[in-house]
Design a protein around this motif. Structure first.
Motif, short mmCIF file in Angstrom:
data_model
loop_
_atom_site.label_atom_id
_atom_site.label_comp_id
_atom_site.label_asym_id
_atom_site.label_seq_id
_atom_site.Cartn_x
_atom_site.Cartn_y
_atom_site.Cartn_z
N LYS A 1 0.82 -1.21 0.00
CA LYS A 1 0.00 0.00 0.00
C LYS A 1 0.86 1.26 0.00
O LYS A 1 0.55 2.24 -0.69
CB LYS A 1 -0.94 0.01 1.21
N MET A 2 1.95 1.26 0.76
CA MET A 2 2.85 2.42 0.79
C MET A 2 3.47 2.66 -0.59
O MET A 2 3.59 3.80 -1.04
CB MET A 2 3.94 2.22 1.84
N GLN A 3 3.86 1.59 -1.26
CA GLN A 3 4.42 1.73 -2.60
C GLN A 3 3.38 2.31 -3.56
O GLN A 3 3.70 3.19 -4.38
CB GLN A 3 4.92 0.37 -3.09
N THR A 4 2.14 1.84 -3.45
CA THR A 4 1.06 2.35 -4.29
C THR A 4 0.81 3.83 -4.02
O THR A 4 0.67 4.63 -4.94
CB THR A 4 -0.24 1.55 -4.02
N ALA A 5 0.77 4.19 -2.73
CA ALA A 5 0.49 5.58 -2.36
C ALA A 5 1.61 6.51 -2.80
O ALA A 5 1.36 7.63 -3.28
CB ALA A 5 0.28 5.68 -0.85
N LEU A 6 2.86 6.08 -2.66
CA LEU A 6 3.98 6.92 -3.08
C LEU A 6 3.97 7.11 -4.59
O LEU A 6 4.19 8.23 -5.09
CB LEU A 6 5.30 6.32 -2.63
N ALA A 7 3.71 6.05 -5.33
CA ALA A 7 3.63 6.17 -6.78
C ALA A 7 2.53 7.14 -7.19
O ALA A 7 2.70 7.96 -8.11
CB ALA A 7 3.39 4.79 -7.41
N TYR A 8 1.42 7.09 -6.48
CA TYR A 8 0.31 8.02 -6.76
C TYR A 8 0.75 9.47 -6.53
O TYR A 8 0.47 10.35 -7.35
CB TYR A 8 -0.86 7.67 -5.86
N LEU A 9 1.44 9.72 -5.43
CA LEU A 9 1.88 11.07 -5.13
C LEU A 9 2.86 11.58 -6.18
O LEU A 9 2.81 12.75 -6.57
CB LEU A 9 2.53 11.12 -3.75
N LEU A 10 3.76 10.72 -6.64
CA LEU A 10 4.76 11.14 -7.61
C LEU A 10 4.17 11.36 -8.99
O LEU A 10 4.70 12.14 -9.79
CB LEU A 10 5.89 10.10 -7.68
N GLU A 11 3.07 10.69 -9.26
CA GLU A 11 2.50 10.75 -10.61
C GLU A 11 1.23 11.60 -10.70
O GLU A 11 0.77 11.90 -11.80
CB GLU A 11 2.17 9.33 -11.09
N LYS A 12 0.65 12.02 -9.57
CA LYS A 12 -0.69 12.61 -9.61
C LYS A 12 -0.74 13.94 -10.33
O LYS A 12 -1.82 14.35 -10.79
CB LYS A 12 -1.27 12.74 -8.22
N ASP A 13 0.38 14.63 -10.47
CA ASP A 13 0.38 15.87 -11.23
C ASP A 13 0.09 15.62 -12.70
O ASP A 13 -0.35 16.52 -13.43
CB ASP A 13 1.71 16.59 -11.10
N ALA A 14 0.32 14.38 -13.14
CA ALA A 14 0.14 14.07 -14.55
C ALA A 14 -1.12 13.26 -14.82
O ALA A 14 -1.38 12.85 -15.96
CB ALA A 14 1.36 13.31 -15.08
N THR A 15 -1.90 12.99 -13.79
CA THR A 15 -3.10 12.18 -13.99
C THR A 15 -4.19 12.63 -13.06
O THR A 15 -3.93 13.17 -11.98
CB THR A 15 -2.81 10.67 -13.74
N THR A 16 -5.42 12.40 -13.43
CA THR A 16 -6.56 12.71 -12.56
C THR A 16 -7.22 11.43 -12.06
O THR A 16 -8.29 11.47 -11.47
CB THR A 16 -7.61 13.54 -13.32
N GLU A 17 -6.60 10.28 -12.33
CA GLU A 17 -7.17 9.02 -11.89
C GLU A 17 -7.16 8.91 -10.38
O GLU A 17 -6.18 9.28 -9.73
CB GLU A 17 -6.39 7.83 -12.48
N PRO A 18 -8.22 8.43 -9.75
CA PRO A 18 -8.23 8.28 -8.29
C PRO A 18 -7.30 7.16 -7.86
O PRO A 18 -7.05 6.21 -8.60
CB PRO A 18 -9.70 7.92 -8.00
N LEU A 19 -6.77 7.30 -6.64
CA LEU A 19 -5.93 6.25 -6.07
C LEU A 19 -6.79 5.09 -5.63
O LEU A 19 -7.77 5.26 -4.92
CB LEU A 19 -5.16 6.82 -4.87
#
Length: 266
Positions: A245-263
């Motif tokens: 889950k931590m890996q998923t959340a960190l990836a989301y934070l690093l990529e969320k500027d480029a996507t609007t997909e929900p975590l």
């Protein structure tokens, strides 16, 4: 050389993400105290014991600097941690000072979102008393928000209803800035931006914390140590699912500027 990041759960990942952007030549160890999350609703002395136990485990991993990426943990334990350990230690505090300074010219108020424990501690009252000479700072405890974040609850409809309920008694026209005083809360920054009036700015302490970290690692000669941005994840419950889950959340934070997909996490 490796920098340790510590929080009760995934909230400190919002600070780690900023460090990965600004210090790409370092490696990192991230520890989440999953056995005791959340801290913000627990007794102070219990939380202090949890913090020292987790930090001792991190020290055994050979870290060269430590970021206490949790406002509550910083308020409770940062002074004693610095007494006990000789390595550079950076803490967090709600970004009340810059918020007050930004609002001086507007006459607007500042609203601080934080955990109940953070708002009850003397360190927070001392901070507000020191910087709020105009009496414009109000505080709002959000005890449920860490639970939502840890459950990866980022559904806009659900969270909009939650925030609307919490803000129902506030005249938002009076406010110019909302301070996110818990490292879990920036996960909701985009949702809040859509919900709040356009004139309200949202600030947190993450950038300032990483700037202090950068200055310290340079002062201690740790910077430029040949790292590559690798992150070792640890948790007190030794739960493989939580590390995932931590890996998923960190990836989301690093990529969320480029996507609007929900975590999402399964």
């Amino acid at each position: 050389m490796r920098i340790g990041f510590f929080d009760s759960g995934i909230g400190g990942l919002t600070v780690l993400a900023e460090a990965l952007r600004r210090l790409p030549d370092m490696d990192f160890v991230y520890m989440a105290d999953t056995l005791h999350v959340p801290y913000g609703t627990k007794p102070k002395e219990d939380v202090k014991a949890y913090i020292f136990e987790s930090v001792a485990t991190m020290m055994n991993e050979g870290i060269d600097a430590l970021v206490v990426a949790c406002n509550t943990a910083t308020s409770i334990a940062i002074a004693e941690l610095r007494e006990r350990y000789s390595l550079p230690i950076v803490g967090m505090e709600p970004a009340v000072k810059p918020a007050v300074e930004m609002n001086r010219a507007t006459g607007k108020r500042v609203l601080v979102f934080a955990t109940p424990l953070t708002l009850q501690l003397p360190k927070y009252y001392a901070l507000v008393s020191r910087v709020d000479d105009m009496g414009i700072v109000d505080s709002l405890p959000l005890p449920e928000l860490v639970h939502y974040c840890e459950a990866l609850q980022f559904d806009k409809l659900v969270m909009n209803e939650y925030f609307k309920g919490k803000l129902a008694d506030y005249d938002l026209d009076q406010y110019g800035i909302i301070v996110l005083g818990c490292t879990h809360y920036p996960f909701y920054k985009d949702i809040l931006r859509e919900l709040l009036p356009a004139h309200i700015e949202i600030v947190d302490g993450n950038i300032g914390t990483v700037k202090r970290l950068s200055a310290l690692v340079n002062r201690y000669g740790i910077a430029g140590s040949g790292g590559s941005g690798q992150v070792q994840f640890m948790c007190t419950g030794n739960e493989p699912a939580y590390i995932d889950k931590m890996q998923t959340a960190l990836a989301y934070l690093l990529e969320k500027d480029a996507t609007t997909e929900p975590l999402q996490h399964s």
